[in-house]
Design an enzyme around this catalytic site. Structure first.
Site, PDB file in Angstrom:
ATOM      1  CE  LYS A   1      -4.404 -23.088   3.831  1.00 40.32           C
ATOM      2  NZ  LYS A   1      -5.305 -21.799   3.852  1.00 40.32           N
TER       3      LYS A   1
ATOM      4  CG  ASP B   1      -8.387 -23.151   5.422  1.00 39.89           C
ATOM      5  OD1 ASP B   1      -7.601 -22.327   5.039  1.00 39.89           O
ATOM      6  OD2 ASP B   1      -8.553 -24.411   4.606  1.00 39.89           O
TER       7      ASP B   1
HETATM    8  N1  GLU Z   1      -6.800 -20.332   6.342  1.00 37.01           N
HETATM    9  C1  GLU Z   1      -6.678 -18.756   6.448  1.00 37.01           C
HETATM   10  C2  GLU Z   1      -6.338 -18.096   4.610  1.00 37.01           C
HETATM   11  O1  GLU Z   1      -6.033 -19.045   3.889  1.00 37.01           O
HETATM   12  C3  GLU Z   1      -5.872 -18.803   7.298  1.00 37.01           C
HETATM   13  C4  GLU Z   1      -4.339 -18.500   7.496  1.00 37.01           C
HETATM   14  C5  GLU Z   1      -3.573 -17.386   8.974  1.00 37.01           C
HETATM   15  O2  GLU Z   1      -3.925 -16.759   9.004  1.00 37.01           O
HETATM   16  O3  GLU Z   1      -2.104 -18.173   8.937  1.00 37.01           O
HETATM   17  O4  GLU Z   1      -5.511 -17.587   4.857  1.00 37.01           O
END
Ligand code: GLU
Length: 452
Positions: A132, A172
């Site tokens: 992340k 996100d």
């Molecule tokens: N931010 C999204 C999550 O919390 C998607 C992440 C992504 O698609 O890599 O899963």
């Protein structure tokens, strides 16, 4: 053979150590507690998981990148933000997870999100590790040109750490199609590579997957429907409260409506809107996605069925279902008590860790079906992995095909969590089911790959 209570003591010690080694990171401590507190039964039952160092490695990111992001605002003033990318675990595949641009972002927040992502991604059954990133940049009120300059500066450092086989960011909170476009453009310019699989959530004309924008919200509704089915009910005619008004909330409302439920709320940091006729999505999309405005404008323009409640929380509105789709810790024990009083049947998390541990406990005690984010909102990252697959094969699937795959992934996550919970004497406890099932997949890969 260690007993469950001995294992619990060992995990408690580890949690204390995590708090000492990671000071001032309350969200990360919370996420670690939520997972580790449910693992005793599986570690006690399978001695290989008690191997010293396994859980200790799991809670320590493989790599953490912190960097300066300087950029110039429209007045020519230099601004400085902080950039983060936490590459948490790559036992199952390249690090995968979104970027969050929000003033509340700090290392602890990114670590909690990255830690959750490991298990979420494992649950999808697709080959993706957990990571992340993001920044404390606040896109709110910034011009397109400022957002572009920020994204270019952010990528000027990030590009050296990512790649389709290394680490694949996506969106996100605060990072949507516009930001992914600017980030991708800068990556392409610096590297001189048209490497579609380096980012997901791209535009549909240049490597993005159909249904990726919808996937998190749609997936969460499918998960909620599966929990209801387990209790002999369906979505038809149910009233739902949804918080948030970003990508996840919008497509949650869209799918709820399509499946016959009545989604009556949305919110942002200024308050919430309740619309007894059901949220008018065209109007909400116009205000949030085109005008980038606030939800009070919705109530103003919608007419008599809607009202705006400044500063309030949607959980006070009576409903059969609650789908928190805004941010972490937005639903606490008082909110849970209000939902229970009003007869809520299911709570399914579209956001990451939106429900506090005390609220989860109350809901479960009251017999409310509770779908934790790492299972319920996994549809977004799952379709990101499908986007990677399409990019790799230089092909593009139809919307129908992506939706079918999404539906089958969500059903399989639900079944896995449900069966795992039963196997470990916690029937109906999706938190335990999701944590243990995700852990088993990651832990097996880590054990097979040696001490690294
Ligand atoms: N931010 C999204 C999550 O919390 C998607 C992440 C992504 O698609 O890599 O899963």
């Amino acid at each position: 053979m260690t007993t469950r209570s001995e294992t619990r003591t060992t995990l408690d010690h580890l949690l204390t150590e995590i708090e000492h080694r990671n000071p001032a990171q309350p969200e990360f401590h919370q996420a670690a507690h939520e997972v580790l507190e449910t693992l005793a039964p599986v570690i006690a039952a399978r001695p290989e998981y008690a191997e010293p160092g396994l859980v200790e490695r799991l809670v320590e990111p493989e790599r953490q990148v912190l960097f300066r992001v300087p950029w110039q605002d429209d007045q020519g003033r230099v601004r400085v933000n902080r950039g983060f990318r936490v590459e948490f675990n790559s036992a199952l595949g390249p690090y995968k997870g979104g970027l969050r641009f929000h003033p509340s972002v700090n290392l602890g927040v990114i670590k909690f999100l990255g830690f959750e992502q490991i298990f979420k991604n494992a649950l999808t059954g697709l080959g993706i590790g957990g990571g992340k990133g993001g920044s404390d940049f606040d896109p709110h009120g910034r011009s397109d040109a400022e957002v572009m300059r920020f994204c270019q500066s952010f990528m000027t450092e990030l590009y050296r750490h990512i790649g389709e086989h290394t680490d694949v960011p996506a969106g996100d909170i605060g990072v949507g199609g516009r930001e992914i476009g600017y980030l991708f453009g800068q990556y392409r310019r610096i590297t001189n590579r048209w490497e579609a699989g380096v980012l997901t959530g791209k535009g549909r004309g240049w490597g993005g997957s159909l249904i990726r924008p919808e996937a998190t919200g749609y997936g969460n509704v499918l998960f909620a429907a599966a929990m209801l089915r387990e209790r002999g009910e369906d979505l038809e005619g149910q009233t739902a409260v949804v918080s948030g008004s970003g990508n996840v909330a919008i497509y949650t409302i869209e799918k709820l409506t399509a499946l016959g439920a009545n989604a009556i709320t949305c919110s942002d940091s200024s308050g919430y809107v309740v619309d007894e006729k059901g949220i008018d999505l065209d109007l909400l999309k116009q205000i949030k996605e085109v005008e980038r405005g606030r939800v009070d404008a919705y109530a103003e323009r919608r007419g008599s069925s809607a009202r705006f409640v400044p500063g309030g929380r949607v959980w006070e509105v009576p409903a059969d279902l609650a789908l928190p789709s805004a941010t972490q810790n937005e639903l606490d024990e008082n909110d849970a008590a209000a939902l229970i009083r009003n007869g809520v049947k299911a709570v399914s998390e579209g956001a990451n860790m939106p429900t506090t541990p005390e609220a989860v406990h109350l809901l479960q005690q009251a017999g409310v079906a509770f779908g934790p984010g790492k299972a319920a909102n996994a549809g977004g990252v799952a379709v990101s992995a499908l986007e990677m697959a399409q990019n790799h094969a230089r092909t593009a699937w139809t919307a129908e095909r992506v939706e079918e795959e999404l539906a089958s992934i969500m059903t399989s996550i639900h079944t896995t969590c449900h069966e795992t919970a039963e196997r470990y004497d916690a029937p109906g406890d999706y938190v335990t089911g999701a944590n243990i099932a995700g852990f088993e997949r990651v832990a097996d890969a880590m054990l097979a790959q040696g001490v690294i």
